[in-house]
Structure formats: C-alpha cells, structure tokens
Scaffold this active site. Sequence first.
Site, PDB file in Angstrom:
ATOM      1  N   HIS A  64       0.938  -1.169   0.117  1.00 42.24           N
ATOM      2  CA  HIS A  64      -0.081   0.044  -0.006  1.00 42.24           C
ATOM      3  C   HIS A  64       0.801   1.270   0.081  1.00 42.24           C
ATOM      4  CE1 HIS A  64      -4.052  -1.638   1.481  1.00 42.24           C
ATOM      5  NE2 HIS A  64      -3.477  -2.378   0.424  1.00 42.24           N
ATOM      6  N   GLU A  66       0.950   3.970   1.826  1.00 43.26           N
ATOM      7  CA  GLU A  66       1.290   4.164   3.282  1.00 43.26           C
ATOM      8  C   GLU A  66       2.729   3.583   3.499  1.00 43.26           C
ATOM      9  OE1 GLU A  66      -1.619   3.287   2.105  1.00 43.26           O
ATOM     10  OE2 GLU A  66      -3.221   3.948   3.669  1.00 43.26           O
ATOM     11  N   CYS A  94      -6.099   1.382   6.160  1.00 42.40           N
ATOM     12  CA  CYS A  94      -6.638   0.204   6.551  1.00 42.40           C
ATOM     13  C   CYS A  94      -6.020  -0.242   7.903  1.00 42.40           C
ATOM     14  CB  CYS A  94      -6.363  -0.873   5.504  1.00 42.40           C
ATOM     15  SG  CYS A  94      -4.791  -1.164   5.235  1.00 42.40           S
ATOM     16  N   CYS A  97      -2.201  -0.519   7.491  1.00 42.32           N
ATOM     17  CA  CYS A  97      -1.367   0.709   7.365  1.00 42.32           C
ATOM     18  C   CYS A  97      -1.712   1.631   8.691  1.00 42.32           C
ATOM     19  CB  CYS A  97      -1.968   1.676   6.515  1.00 42.32           C
ATOM     20  SG  CYS A  97      -1.680   0.773   4.794  1.00 42.32           S
TER      21      CYS A  97
END
Lengths: 180, 180
Positions: A64, A66, A94, A97
């Site tokens: 991801h 992040e 999420c 993260c």
Amino acid sequence: MKSQLDIPALNLNDDARFMTVALREAAAAAEDGEIPIGAVIVYKAKIIGRAHNQRERLSDPTAHAEMIALTQAAAYLSSWRLCGCTMYVTLEPCAMCAGALVLARIDRLVYGPADPKAGACETLYNIVNDKRLNHQVEVVSGFMAQPCREILQDFFAAKRQKTQKPEDGGGRDGVGNVCL
Amino acid sequence: MKSQLDIPALNLNDDARFMTVALREAAAAAEDGEIPIGAVIVYKAKIIGRAHNQRERLSDPTAHAEMIALTQAAAYLSSWRLCGCTMYVTLEPCAMCAGALVLARIDRLVYGPADPKAGACETLYNIVNDKRLNHQVEVVSGFMAQPCREILQDFFAAKRQKTQKPEDGGGRDGVGNVCL
C-alpha cells in the site's frame, strides 16, 4: 488512465500542498492500473516519503502507498521512529497501515475520505487513537475529500465500463464503489 | 544471545514442525539483538516464506517477521493472494500484521502466546475474523505457546539485566514483560 482531477495549485496552505502531492501519487497509480491511492510523509516541511499503491505491480499484499512511504521515510531518517512526521494519504488507512502508523510513532495523519469497507482510523476501527496502544496519532480526516474521492470514482467507473461487471465489489480490493 | 529453548525435534506433526522453524527464526532475531519473533509461511507443505523481526537492523517500523514473510511468499507465488497458505508465528500478530494477513487472503494462522499489549487476533482486536472485512482467517491460537513465550522472556530478562532498568515497558516496542 488519465485523472479528471482539477488538482489545486501549490499556493495553498501546507496541508493542501502536501495532499496535492499525494493526489499526484494517486494519479500515477491510476496510470499504472493500480487502485489510485497516494501517500506523502513530511518532516520539517520536507517530503521524505512519497508513494502510491503498487500491490499489482509488485504482487505484494503489503505494498500500500502508506507502507512504502513509511519505509522510505524511515530510511531517510535512519530510524523506525518517525517522530515529528506527518502523513498525507488520499483515503482512510486500513488496519495494516493504521497499525504501521502507530508502530512508527508518527505524529500526525491527514487523510481524505473515509473508507467504509476497510477504514481503520474512524470507520471500522480507530487504531490510530486507541489508548491501549503505546502511541496515539493526531488525525485530520476528510481533508480534500472530494478530489481524493473523485480519482477513485473515476478509476472504478472506467474499470467497470471496461469489464462490464457493474455488480463487482468495492474497497481497495475490488472493482467497485469506493467511498461513493 | 543464545536461546535457552528446548526446541522440539522435527518428527512431530506438521504444525509443530513449522512452528519449530518459526522459533528458529525468533532465535536468529534474538542473536541479532532484535525482539525475538519469527514467522513462516507454508504452501502445499513447503516453506515459501520465513523471516524474523528486523525492525532495528533495517530501521523500518514495518519490518515485523510476518510482513517480511508475506512479501517473500507473495514473490514466490507471483501473486498478492496467498490462498492455500498457512502462517506460523511465535506471537499473536499486531494490527499491522493482522491487517496484512487479511489483505493477503491467507487461509490459516497458527500462533503462539497472546500479546496483551498489541495483539490484534483476539486480545485488543480480532481483525483476522471480522465479518465486516472481505476475508476471514482460520486461527489456531496458543500453539506451542510455552517455548514461544520463553524465548521472549529470556530476551527481555537478559536485556533488563544489561540495562538495569527493570521498570521499562514491554510489548514488541520496549524492554519488558511480553506475554509473561
């Protein structure tokens, strides 16, 4: 895929300036066929991490925006402790993260729209402000939510049109109505 | 640091065999001065990911054993979807790692003791079995908890003795009484 965003000019305040960079990262993800989410990490007014979602390109469930930005920022500071840093991200993080933000001791999180399917900073969980954990994050939510939402909507609309499967699911993991 | 573990022989059942490998990874972390947590990912009875915590060595807040093993397994399968895989890990995963397990669609998770400070699979959260998320994981908890706990206890006892700071905090992020 070209984004339809009207990205704000850079003479806005700092938060808007850095979120604009995160939006540009999201647009880069869309161009690569990745779900368009971008993240930027700022330390002392300098960008020390910027990334977009690369799950498909890297075949990595942890890739991801992040997470990649966190690893970049930690490498820049030569420390896993990101005290004094702010993350800007174009969608509510999420659980993975959000957990990583707490582990990194990041000071501040600024994000766009809530993620009704997987958000872990207010929607399904509030991991970044759980007093049972050993760090809490200052949070600004819904920041520049409209352009962040639009880039996701445009991406999924184009994908639906292409696949002719309007009934598909959403969230970061499908082809659907993220944050509509 | 040498572990005092009496690691079971390899002629036990499959779960014990793979958890033993995870314990060896944890011992490798301890030798490097890292909090001793190890993880293994198995697909069709073959280990396709094995790693230990490397937060200090890599200066990376995301470098938990589980995350590194997930990236390795995804690279092996050339897919972010780890369907058919089992993770063995020597401590209850935190929110970051539990979230990553869901994102990876891993089938099964076998872990040692609960983590009272950060566990996100039963203790503080149950992210791996949240029906609101788009995947749930079959979980075996408390598996070979005693040797997993001992390696952590030995590590923190040695560290306390060295630093003469018995009042320090615990969890993965401090020098203290993880899972005592």
